[in-house]
Design a protein around this motif. Structure first.
Motif, PDB file in Angstrom:
ATOM      1  N   CYS A   4       0.839  -1.209   0.000  1.00 41.32           N
ATOM      2  CA  CYS A   4       0.000   0.000   0.000  1.00 41.32           C
ATOM      3  C   CYS A   4       0.873   1.260   0.000  1.00 41.32           C
ATOM      4  O   CYS A   4       1.833   1.353   0.764  1.00 41.32           O
TER       5      CYS A   4
ATOM      6  N   CYS B 246      -2.221   6.089  -0.692  1.00 43.48           N
ATOM      7  CA  CYS B 246      -2.694   7.130  -1.609  1.00 43.48           C
ATOM      8  C   CYS B 246      -4.056   7.704  -1.206  1.00 43.48           C
ATOM      9  O   CYS B 246      -4.492   8.699  -1.745  1.00 43.48           O
TER      10      CYS B 246
ATOM     11  N   CYS C  78      -8.850   4.447  -1.769  1.00 37.32           N
ATOM     12  CA  CYS C  78      -9.873   3.510  -1.269  1.00 37.32           C
ATOM     13  C   CYS C  78     -10.710   4.196  -0.198  1.00 37.32           C
ATOM     14  O   CYS C  78     -11.941   4.073  -0.177  1.00 37.32           O
TER      15      CYS C  78
ATOM     16  N   TYR D  74      -4.830   1.898   5.513  1.00 41.03           N
ATOM     17  CA  TYR D  74      -6.295   1.899   5.456  1.00 41.03           C
ATOM     18  C   TYR D  74      -6.810   0.468   5.623  1.00 41.03           C
ATOM     19  O   TYR D  74      -6.507  -0.404   4.815  1.00 41.03           O
TER      20      TYR D  74
ATOM     21  N   CYS E 116      -7.832   1.203  -6.459  1.00 38.17           N
ATOM     22  CA  CYS E 116      -6.459   1.114  -5.931  1.00 38.17           C
ATOM     23  C   CYS E 116      -5.458   1.096  -7.089  1.00 38.17           C
ATOM     24  O   CYS E 116      -5.556   0.258  -7.989  1.00 38.17           O
ATOM     25  N   PRO E 117      -4.493   2.013  -7.086  1.00 42.75           N
ATOM     26  CA  PRO E 117      -3.567   2.091  -8.217  1.00 42.75           C
ATOM     27  C   PRO E 117      -2.438   1.052  -8.163  1.00 42.75           C
ATOM     28  O   PRO E 117      -1.701   0.901  -9.138  1.00 42.75           O
TER      29      PRO E 117
ATOM     30  N   CYS F  83      -2.943  -4.930  -4.739  1.00 40.99           N
ATOM     31  CA  CYS F  83      -2.859  -4.462  -3.349  1.00 40.99           C
ATOM     32  C   CYS F  83      -4.197  -4.719  -2.633  1.00 40.99           C
ATOM     33  O   CYS F  83      -4.226  -5.105  -1.475  1.00 40.99           O
TER      34      CYS F  83
HETATM   35  S1  SF4 Z   1      -6.104   2.593  -2.721  1.00 40.14           S
HETATM   36 FE1  SF4 Z   1      -4.598   0.939  -2.464  1.00 40.14          FE
HETATM   37  S2  SF4 Z   1      -2.631   1.965  -2.321  1.00 40.14           S
HETATM   38 FE2  SF4 Z   1      -4.185   3.528  -2.035  1.00 40.14          FE
HETATM   39  S3  SF4 Z   1      -4.429   3.645   0.220  1.00 40.14           S
HETATM   40 FE3  SF4 Z   1      -5.958   2.189  -0.531  1.00 40.14          FE
HETATM   41  S4  SF4 Z   1      -4.976   0.184  -0.371  1.00 40.14           S
HETATM   42 FE4  SF4 Z   1      -3.363   1.732  -0.239  1.00 40.14          FE
END
Ligand code: SF4
Ligand code: SF4
Length: 390
Positions: free
Chosen positions: A281, A284, A287, A304, A321-322, A326
């Motif tokens: 993670c 970012c 999510c 998160y 999620c980029p 993940c």
């Molecule tokens: S979208 Fe993915 S990378 Fe971004 S905070 Fe959530 S789990 Fe982490």
């Protein structure tokens, strides 16, 4: 007084609504072919439906109109001959609009009634998910991928007719295979579907589930006040804002966990749940920002954690999620509780990695059409194989 038959269909709101409606309707039409009368309807309390919310439909059939009228005096049947569950993860319980907490999927079954489940799981897995019942009942599993499609879309994978063929075998007094095949051909103009129903009829088996088998937990429940117990005026208790989180390893306080409505907790609302790889993670926030149910708790180190008491399994977090893999949506049948993934990761990172790999080893197994947009076409060969009886 004649005989009354009651069948309930438990399904995932919106994703499986058309499927459930087709089954309800065809049950009544097949019974009509034998001179019986009936009605099919959805339960008003489940409407307006939300994506994935457990919902119910019913087919009530009687040998004569008077018996049907008497049977319909109560809007919802008190007991049913057959419960059809078109998503096996619903065997964890039904929490329909939080009227009464978590309701065992077999609650309305008569003693000796049959629970029909579409699933790839073994009977042992299905029984372990399902709450215990005081009286014996039968379990019949229709082997196959659980039928899901996108919003309001129907996936013609023969789940409906396979269920109808199984019902004919389990409850022959309701209708015969011949009557249901006649209804299928008349409704859907498909001989192939009629053959699928016959194949399901031939293959249908069931086992008896005894009172000491199944999930021994007492389902979560609460009592809403009766109208005469309410105070004058209306007061709506507010939910506190939330609090910092406590790191279970070093007891650092930080981040933010919103307080949630204690009545509207989620248990069986979802068919898949997100699992998060906290090691990859990048914090970012996407999510957390995009989750429609504000499920993500912010941990002291800024990660998160998807809170499973709030998650409806929509899959948005996985989509936004980029970071590749993940967040991965995984079959809800894989999990036994709502515990925090982040706490497990904090306690034992190596152990969590092993757990994570185990959980995501077959992520494409289920879909409600959100992520795997091509899955419908991919599943057609399987559907044709089932239909041909190979
Ligand atoms: S979208 Fe993915 S990378 Fe971004 S905070 Fe959530 S789990 Fe982490
Ligand atoms: S699947 Fe993800 S985005 Fe959807 S409700 Fe659950 S945590 Fe939120």
């Amino acid at each position: 007084m004649g005989r009354l038959f009651a069948i309930e269909i438990i399904y995932r709101g919106i994703f499986q609504k058309t499927l459930a409606t087709r089954i309800q309707r065809a049950i009544v039409l097949a019974a009509h072919n034998e001179g019986k009368v009936g009605i099919s309807f959805g339960r008003y309390g489940d409407s307006p439906e939300r994506n994935g919310i457990p919902a119910k439909g019913f087919a009530i059939v009687a040998t004569d109109p008077t018996t049907l009228e008497e049977g319909m005096a109560k809007y919802e049947p008190k007991e049913v001959d057959i419960t059809i569950c078109v998503d096996d993860t619903l065997c964890k319980g039904v929490e329909s609009w939080a009227w009464y907490g978590l309701q065992p999927v077999n609650r309305l079954l008569k003693p000796g009634g049959t629970l029909i489940v579409t699933s790839r799981e073994t009977p042992e897995t299905i029984i372990a998910m399902t709450h215990r019942k005081e009286t014996p009942y039968n379990l019949s599993i229709i082997k196959g991928t659980v039928s899901f499609s996108g919003l309001w879309v129907y996936k013609d994978d023969h789940t409906d007719v396979r269920i109808l063929g199984t019902v004919a075998r389990i409850l022959p007094d309701l209708f015969s295979l011949k009557s249901v095949q006649k209804a299928i051909v008349s409704e859907w103009k498909s001989e192939l579907k009629a053959i699928s129903a016959a194949n399901a009829y031939e293959r249908a088996t069931s086992i008896t589930v005894k009172p000491n088998q199944g999930n021994p937990e007492v389902p979560y429940k609460f009592d809403l006040p009766k109208w005469h117990e309410m105070r004058d005026g209306i007061s709506i208790p507010s939910i506190p804002a939330g609090h910092k989180m406590d790191d279970p390893k070093n007891h650092t306080e930080g981040g933010f966990q919103p307080d949630r409505n204690p009545t509207f907790l989620k248990f069986s609302t979802r068919t898949m749940r997100p699992v998060v790889n906290f090691d990859t993670c990048i914090k970012c926030t996407l999510c957390w920002l995009q989750c429609p149910d504000s499920c993500f708790d912010v941990t002291p180190e800024g990660l998160y954690d998807a809170n499973m008491k709030a998650c409806c399994g929509c899959g948005v977090c996985e989509a936004v999620c980029p970071v590749k893999n993940c967040v991965t949506m995984v079959n809800e049948a894989e999990f036994k509780d709502n515990s925090s993934q982040w706490e497990s990761w904090r306690q034992d990172k190596d152990g969590y990695k092993v757990w994570l790999e185990e959980k995501i080893k077959n992520p494409a197994e289920r879909s409600h059409g959100f992520r795997y947009r091509g899955q419908y076409e991919e599943q057609i060969p399987e559907m044709l194989e089932i239909a041909s009886g190979k």
